[in-house]
Scaffold this motif. Structure first.
Motif, PDB file in Angstrom:
ATOM      1  N   ILE A   1      38.889  36.831  46.153  1.00 10.56           N
ATOM      2  CA  ILE A   1      37.941  35.925  45.504  1.00 10.56           C
ATOM      3  C   ILE A   1      38.705  34.963  44.599  1.00 10.56           C
ATOM      4  O   ILE A   1      39.400  35.393  43.667  1.00 10.56           O
ATOM      5  N   THR A   2      38.566  33.688  44.889  1.00  7.50           N
ATOM      6  CA  THR A   2      39.277  32.667  44.120  1.00  7.50           C
ATOM      7  C   THR A   2      38.313  32.017  43.129  1.00  7.50           C
ATOM      8  O   THR A   2      37.236  31.545  43.526  1.00  7.50           O
ATOM      9  N   VAL A   3      38.715  32.048  41.854  1.00  6.37           N
ATOM     10  CA  VAL A   3      37.871  31.506  40.780  1.00  6.37           C
ATOM     11  C   VAL A   3      38.784  30.748  39.809  1.00  6.37           C
ATOM     12  O   VAL A   3      40.010  30.857  39.906  1.00  6.37           O
ATOM     13  N   PRO A   4      38.212  29.985  38.845  1.00  5.09           N
ATOM     14  CA  PRO A   4      39.067  29.339  37.849  1.00  5.09           C
ATOM     15  C   PRO A   4      40.005  30.358  37.198  1.00  5.09           C
ATOM     16  O   PRO A   4      39.622  31.509  36.978  1.00  5.09           O
ATOM     17  N   ALA A   5      41.215  29.908  36.885  1.00  4.77           N
ATOM     18  CA  ALA A   5      42.257  30.825  36.412  1.00  4.77           C
ATOM     19  C   ALA A   5      41.899  31.504  35.088  1.00  4.77           C
ATOM     20  O   ALA A   5      42.424  32.570  34.784  1.00  4.77           O
ATOM     21  N   ASP A   6      40.983  30.889  34.307  1.00  8.93           N
ATOM     22  CA  ASP A   6      40.627  31.508  33.017  1.00  8.93           C
ATOM     23  C   ASP A   6      39.421  32.442  33.130  1.00  8.93           C
ATOM     24  O   ASP A   6      38.884  32.898  32.139  1.00  8.93           O
ATOM     25  N   HIS A   7      38.976  32.730  34.348  1.00  8.00           N
ATOM     26  CA  HIS A   7      37.861  33.672  34.537  1.00  8.00           C
ATOM     27  C   HIS A   7      38.342  35.117  34.491  1.00  8.00           C
ATOM     28  O   HIS A   7      39.483  35.421  34.851  1.00  8.00           O
ATOM     29  N   ILE A   8      37.442  35.987  34.063  1.00  4.75           N
ATOM     30  CA  ILE A   8      37.634  37.440  34.178  1.00  4.75           C
ATOM     31  C   ILE A   8      36.683  37.897  35.274  1.00  4.75           C
ATOM     32  O   ILE A   8      35.513  37.505  35.288  1.00  4.75           O
ATOM     33  N   LEU A   9      37.178  38.718  36.194  1.00  3.46           N
ATOM     34  CA  LEU A   9      36.372  39.082  37.358  1.00  3.46           C
ATOM     35  C   LEU A   9      36.494  40.579  37.635  1.00  3.46           C
ATOM     36  O   LEU A   9      37.565  41.182  37.470  1.00  3.46           O
ATOM     37  N   ASP A  10      35.400  41.177  38.031  1.00  3.92           N
ATOM     38  CA  ASP A  10      35.461  42.547  38.552  1.00  3.92           C
ATOM     39  C   ASP A  10      34.360  42.703  39.591  1.00  3.92           C
ATOM     40  O   ASP A  10      33.375  41.945  39.586  1.00  3.92           O
ATOM     41  N   GLY A  11      34.527  43.660  40.468  1.00  2.27           N
ATOM     42  CA  GLY A  11      33.556  43.844  41.540  1.00  2.27           C
ATOM     43  C   GLY A  11      33.802  45.143  42.281  1.00  2.27           C
ATOM     44  O   GLY A  11      34.604  45.987  41.862  1.00  2.27           O
TER      45      GLY A  11
ATOM     46  N   ARG B   1      46.358  43.762  40.440  1.00  2.00           N
ATOM     47  CA  ARG B   1      46.119  43.794  38.996  1.00  2.00           C
ATOM     48  C   ARG B   1      47.247  43.116  38.217  1.00  2.00           C
ATOM     49  O   ARG B   1      46.996  42.319  37.301  1.00  2.00           O
ATOM     50  N   GLU B   2      48.500  43.409  38.601  1.00  2.00           N
ATOM     51  CA  GLU B   2      49.649  42.853  37.861  1.00  2.00           C
ATOM     52  C   GLU B   2      49.650  41.317  37.912  1.00  2.00           C
ATOM     53  O   GLU B   2      50.109  40.665  36.981  1.00  2.00           O
ATOM     54  N   GLU B   3      49.112  40.773  39.007  1.00  2.60           N
ATOM     55  CA  GLU B   3      49.082  39.316  39.149  1.00  2.60           C
ATOM     56  C   GLU B   3      48.033  38.662  38.264  1.00  2.60           C
ATOM     57  O   GLU B   3      48.235  37.560  37.747  1.00  2.60           O
ATOM     58  N   VAL B   4      46.876  39.310  38.138  1.00  2.00           N
ATOM     59  CA  VAL B   4      45.758  38.655  37.452  1.00  2.00           C
ATOM     60  C   VAL B   4      45.606  39.074  35.991  1.00  2.00           C
ATOM     61  O   VAL B   4      44.905  38.418  35.233  1.00  2.00           O
ATOM     62  N   PHE B   5      46.253  40.175  35.614  1.00  2.00           N
ATOM     63  CA  PHE B   5      46.183  40.632  34.220  1.00  2.00           C
ATOM     64  C   PHE B   5      47.338  40.018  33.422  1.00  2.00           C
ATOM     65  O   PHE B   5      48.435  39.840  33.955  1.00  2.00           O
ATOM     66  N   THR B   6      47.107  39.769  32.134  1.00  3.32           N
ATOM     67  CA  THR B   6      48.218  39.431  31.246  1.00  3.32           C
ATOM     68  C   THR B   6      48.937  40.735  30.905  1.00  3.32           C
ATOM     69  O   THR B   6      48.403  41.829  31.153  1.00  3.32           O
ATOM     70  N   LYS B   7      50.104  40.615  30.294  1.00  2.00           N
ATOM     71  CA  LYS B   7      50.862  41.806  29.893  1.00  2.00           C
ATOM     72  C   LYS B   7      50.055  42.638  28.903  1.00  2.00           C
ATOM     73  O   LYS B   7      50.025  43.863  28.963  1.00  2.00           O
TER      74      LYS B   7
END
Ligand SMILES: [Zn+2]
Length: 765
Positions: free
Chosen positions: A255-265, A272-278
C-alpha cells in the motif's frame, strides 16, 4: 391385595386431580391448531448430508474454496482516490465444474446508477436543515463506484466479464474442476467517500482544523464471492445493509501512501525496518515485552508535528496475511499509535490502537486495554486468537475486518466525555475486536444471516464487557459496580419483544428485510443465548457446546443449522423448542400465576368420597380426601390440620407396605396442600421458574422445565404438598426469561407501591 389397594388409591386421586382434564383440554387445542411448540425442526432444517452432518459438524465431503490475493494499492490523498491492481488466484476445491467466477464489487453500491437509494421510501419533511435539503434535492449524488480498467488472465489476455450492479461474472477460458487453480488480474480505481458525511463502513474522515484526512479503508478491492454446498455462488446483491460472504485466502498487499502517513492493517508488516524510524523501532521492541500498559510507538507530539505539513514523497507499506477472509487498513498523518503484548497460552499477541489526538484522553487510556481484555475473554469462550495482532482504530463508526476494526467514541474539544461516550467506546471496541471470531474466523454468511455473526458476537461481547469491568474497575464510574451492558440481560429485550408485532420479524430473516435491525439481529439473538446459558442449559453445558461450535467451524463456513445442531449435540439438551420460539417466531414470554387453591386433608368422608368408595367397593373411611377451601368440611379439616402421615389410613398403608428402615427414611410431613395454576398468555415456551414464600419467611425455588407446556400451551397446574403454609408465589423472580408483562407474575397480586402507600396512610389514620 396390597397392590390392588395402592392402585385404587391412585385411581381415586387422579380422578380428583386436574391433570386428566388438562390433558383432554390440551388434546382438543392441538387438534385445533395442529401445531406443537415442541415439534422437531425437521421441516425448517436442511437435510444432513455428506458436507454437513446431523451433529452440526463439517461432514466428510466438506470443502471450501480459496482465494489468494496479491495487490498493489495507492492512495491519492490530494484527490481522495484509490488505485488498485490485483492478481486473484482462485482454487476450486468443490466437486463441481465451474464455468465462471463471481466477483463482488461492493463499492458499486455507491455508483451513480446504484439502485440502493431507490428501494427506500422517502417523504417530504415540513422542516429541514438547508444542508440536508441541498444534499437531497440539489446535489448530484457522489460517484463512488468501481471503475474497472481491465480484467485479464495472467498472460495479459482480456477476460470476458459482465457487471450486474455489485456483482461481476468473469468467464473462464476453460471450465475449472476439483483442485484446479485459476489466476486473473483486475485493475481499478474509485473515488473514496467521506464516510462521516455520506455514511459508510469505510472511507475518509476530514479534519478541517488541520486539513487532513483519516482513512479507514475496506471493501476497496474486487473480492471473490463464496461458492459452497449451500448456496452455490453466494451472489446476492449488496444493497448496503447485509454484510459480506467471503472465502479464506492469503494476502500480500503493498500500500503506497504519502511518506508522512502512519498505516496499519490486516497482516504482518513485512518491511517494518523500511517504514519505521529508528525511534519507532526502539519503542516497538519495548512494546513487544510490555504486558500491562501500552507503549506509544507514535506519540502525541509526533502526530501533532506530522499534521503541520504534507509530504510530497511516498512510502509503501507491505502487509502479508495467511487464512483471512478479508483485508482492511487505516492510514493518516494524524495517527497516534500504541501497543501492548497479551499472553494467550504460549503465544504473545499485540493489542494495538491508532487514533487521532481528538480521541484523547479516552483512547490512550482505554482502547488498547479493551482490545487486550477482549482477546482474553473470547479466547476463553471459543479458541485462542490465531493471529498476531488486533488493531482498534478511532473513527466515527464501528466496523470489523480481520485483525483490524474501526471504532467510535471521542471526548468533546475540551477533552470532557460522558459515561455514555466512555462505555459506548469500550463496548464498540470489544464488539468489533470480537468480530475477529464471528465472522472473520468462524466464517458465517453475513449476507444471508446477520444474527450468526452479530448475535453470537453480541452475546460474547456481553461476557467480555463483564470481564472488562472486573479486570479494569478504574474504567467504571463510581455508581457502577459492573459494566453497564446494553445488550444481553433478559430484561433489556422486553420492550422490543413485547412491542407491535407488525414491526417485528423472526431472527431467521435476511437483514435487509427485517424491522428494527439492531434489536432483531443483535439484541434478541444475544439475549436468547444469554438466557440459554444462564437459565435453560446452565453455564457448564452451554460453554462446552458454544466452544465446540466455535472449534468445529473455525476457518470454515457454518450455517444456522450447524450452530443449532452442535449446541444440542454437545449438551444433550433438547433445544428444538427454543430455536423454534426464539429464532423462527416473534413470540414473546408472558407467564403468570392464575390461581392458587388451598386444600385441607381428612379421612372424614364427604358426598363425593362416598360415591367413589361405593363405585370401587371400598370402605369410605379408608380413603384420603382433599377438600378445597370454601367447600363444606374444609374448616373442620383445617382445625385438625393433620400431617398426611398422621392420618390413620395412611399410617396403616405405610406399615403394611414399607420395611421399618424405609419408614424411618420417610421424612416428608406435609400439612398444607395447594393446587397452583400457571397460565401462559405469551406464545413463547420457557421454563417455569417459581419462588414460593412460606409463612415463616423462608423461600424455595422450583424450575419446571419448558416441557411443562408440551401438552397444554396455555396453562398448567401443580399439586404442591408443603409442611409450611405458602403465603406468596412469584413467577420469574429474577426477571431472567424476558417476561413482557410481570403484572400477572405474583400471587397474591402485588400491591403497587402507590396503593400500598395509600393503604399505609389509611392505617395510620
Ligand atoms: Zn457487529
Amino acid at each position: 391385595m396390597k397392590i390392588f389397594n395402592y392402585l385404587l388409591c391412585a385411581i381415586l386421586f387422579t380422578s380428583f386431580s386436574t391433570y386428566a382434564q388438562n390433558d383432554v383440554k390440551a388434546e382438543r387445542q392441538q387438534g385445533h391448531t395442529n401445531q406443537n411448540k415442541f415439534k422437531q425442526l425437521y421441516d425448517e432444517f436442511s437435510t444432513p448430508n455428506v458436507f454437513r452432518t446431523g451433529s452440526g459438524a463439517p461432514g466428510p465431503g466438506y470443502y471450501q474454496q480459496q482465494a489468494d490475493y496479491k495487490m498493489d494499492i495507492e492512495i491519492d490523498d490530494v484527490n481522495a482516490k484509490l488505485y488498485g491492481d490485483e492478481t486473484i488466484t482462485y482454487t476450486n476445491n468443490s466437486p463441481d465444474e465451474l464455468k465462471y467466477l463471481w466477483v463482488q464489487l461492493d463499492q458499486n453500491m455507491r455508483a451513480k446508477d446504484s439502485k440502493t437509494p431507490l428501494i427506500g421510501s422517502s417523504e417530504i419533511s415540513p422542516a429541514n436543515l438547508s444542508s440536508s435539503v441541498v444534499k437531497s434535492y440539489l446535489k448530484e449524488s457522489f460517484d463512488g463506484g468501481f471503475n474497472i480498467m481491465h480484467v485479464k488472465d495472467v498472460n495479459g489476455n482480456n477476460l470476458q466479464h459482465t457487471i450486474n450492479r455489485t456483482m461481476m461474472r468473469v468467464e473462464l477460458p476453460r471450465a475449472i474442476n476439483t483442485g484446479d487453480k485459476f489466476s486473473f488480474q483486475i485493475k481499478w480505481w474509485y473515488n473514496i467517500n467521506n464516510h462521516v458525511k455520506d455514511r459508510g463502513r469505510s472511507g475518509y474522515e476530514y479534519f478541517e482544523e488541520d486539513d487532513n484526512n483519516l482513512y479507514t479503508i475496506a471493501q476497496f478491492y474486487p473480492r471473490m464471492a463464496v461458492y459452497n454446498d449451500v448456496e452455490g455462488w453466494q451472489n446476492s446483491q449488496f444493497w448496503g445493509r447485509d454484510e459480506f460472504a467471503l472465502p479464506f485466502g492469503d494476502f500480500d498487499v503493498n500500500i503506497t501512501v504519502p511518506a508522512d502517513h502512519i498505516l496499519d492493517g490486516t497482516g504482518v508488516l513485512t518491511n517494518r525496518e523500511e517504514v519505521f524510524t529508528k525511534e519507532m523501532m526502539k519503542r516497538y521492541k519495548k512494546a513487544l515485552k510490555s504486558y500491562d500498559d501500552p507503549v506509544m510507538i507514535v506519540t502525541d507530539e509526533d502526530a501533532r508535528n506530522a499534521e503541520k505539513s504534507k509530504s510530497k514523497d511516498k512510502k509503501t507499506w507491505k502487509l502479508s496475511a495467511k487464512m483471512v477472509r478479508d483485508f482492511g487498513f487505516a492510514t493518516s498523518r494524524k495517527f497516534l499509535w500504541d501497543m501492548m503484548a497479551v499472553k494467550l497460552g504460549e503465544k504473545d499477541v499485540m493489542a494495538v490502537s491508532l487514533y487521532p489526538k481528538e480521541g484523547n484522553p479516552l483512547w490512550e487510556q482505554w482502547s488498547t486495554k479493551a482490545v487486550a481484555s477482549t482477546l482474553k475473554t473470547y479466547s476463553r469462550m471459543t479458541f485462542d486468537y490465531p493471529y498476531h495482532k488486533a488493531i482498534s482504530v478511532n473513527t466515527p463508526m464501528g466496523m470489523e475486518y480481520p485483525m483490524i476494526c474501526f471504532n467510535f467514541g471521542r471526548p468533546d474539544k475540551e477533552g470532557n466525555y460522558s459515561d455514555r461516550t466512555k462505555y459506548g467506546m469500550i463496548g464498540v471496541i470489544i464488539h468489533e475486536v470480537g468480530h475477529n471470531w464471528f465472522p472473520m474466523i468462524v466464517n458465517s454468511d453475513e449476507r444471508q444471516w446477520t444474527w450468526m455473526d452479530e448475535g453470537l458476537n453480541t452475546f460474547t461481547q456481553y461476557v467480555a464487557e463483564q470481564d472488562f469491568g472486573e479486570w479494569y474497575p478504574d474504567a467504571l464510574s463510581p455508581q457502577h459496580k459492573a459494566f453497564p451492558s446494553r445488550r444481553g440481560p433478559a430484561k433489556n429485550i422486553v420492550r422490543y419483544m413485547g412491542g407491535d408485532q407488525n414491526f417485528i420479524a423472526p431472527v431467521m430473516t435476511k437483514g435487509l428485510n427485517t424491522y428494527q435491525f439492531g434489536s432483531n439481529a443483535y439484541s434478541k439473538p444475544a439475549t436468547a443465548l444469554n438466557i440459554l446459558r444462564e437459565t435453560v442449559m446452565g453455564r457448564e453445558l452451554f460453554d462446552y457446546s458454544f466452544k465446540e461450535y466455535a472449534n468445529r467451524w473455525k476457518f470454515k463456513h457454518p450455517t444456522p443449522e450447524d450452530f443449532f445442531r452442535t449446541m444440542e449435540d454437545a449438551s444433550a439438551v433438547d433445544l428444538d423448542w427454543f430455536w423454534r420460539g426464539w429464532f423462527y417466531t416473534t413470540d414473546y414470554t408472558d407467564i403468570g400465576v392464575k390461581e392458587v387453591k388451598k386444600f385441607a386433608v381428612t379421612t372424614t368422608p364427604n358426598d363425593n368420597g362416598k360415591r367413589l368408595a361405593e363405585r370401587y367397593n371400598r370402605d369410605p373411611e379408608s380413603l384420603v380426601y382433599f377438600i378445597e377451601e370454601g367447600a363444606e368440611g374444609f374448616e373442620d379439616a383445617m382445625k385438625t390440620n393433620a400431617s398426611l402421615d398422621d392420618l390413620p389410613t395412611v399410617k396403616e398403608y405405610i406399615m403394611d407396605n414399607f420395611t421399618p428402615d424405609e419408614q424411618k427414611a420417610m421424612k416428608k410431613a406435609p400439612k398444607y396442600f395447594y393446587q397452583i395454576t400457571f397460565d401462559k398468555p405469551g406464545g413463547l415456551v420457557m421454563p417455569l421458574i417459581v419462588e414460593y414464600t412460606y409463612a415463616d419467611g423462608t423461600k424455595s425455588r422450583e424450575t419446571y422445565p419448558a416441557q411443562v407446556w408440551r401438552l397444554n400451551d396455555k396453562e398448567v397446574s401443580k399439586a404442591i404438598a408443603s409442611d409450611k403454609e405458602i403465603v406468596s408465589v412469584q413467577v420469574d423472580p429474577d426477571l431472567e426469561t424476558a417476561d413482557v408483562d410481570t403484572s400477572n407474575n405474583s400471587w397474591p397480586i402485588e400491591v403497587k407501591e402507590s396503593d400500598f402507600d395509600k393503604f399505609k396512610g389509611r392505617a395510620r389514620d
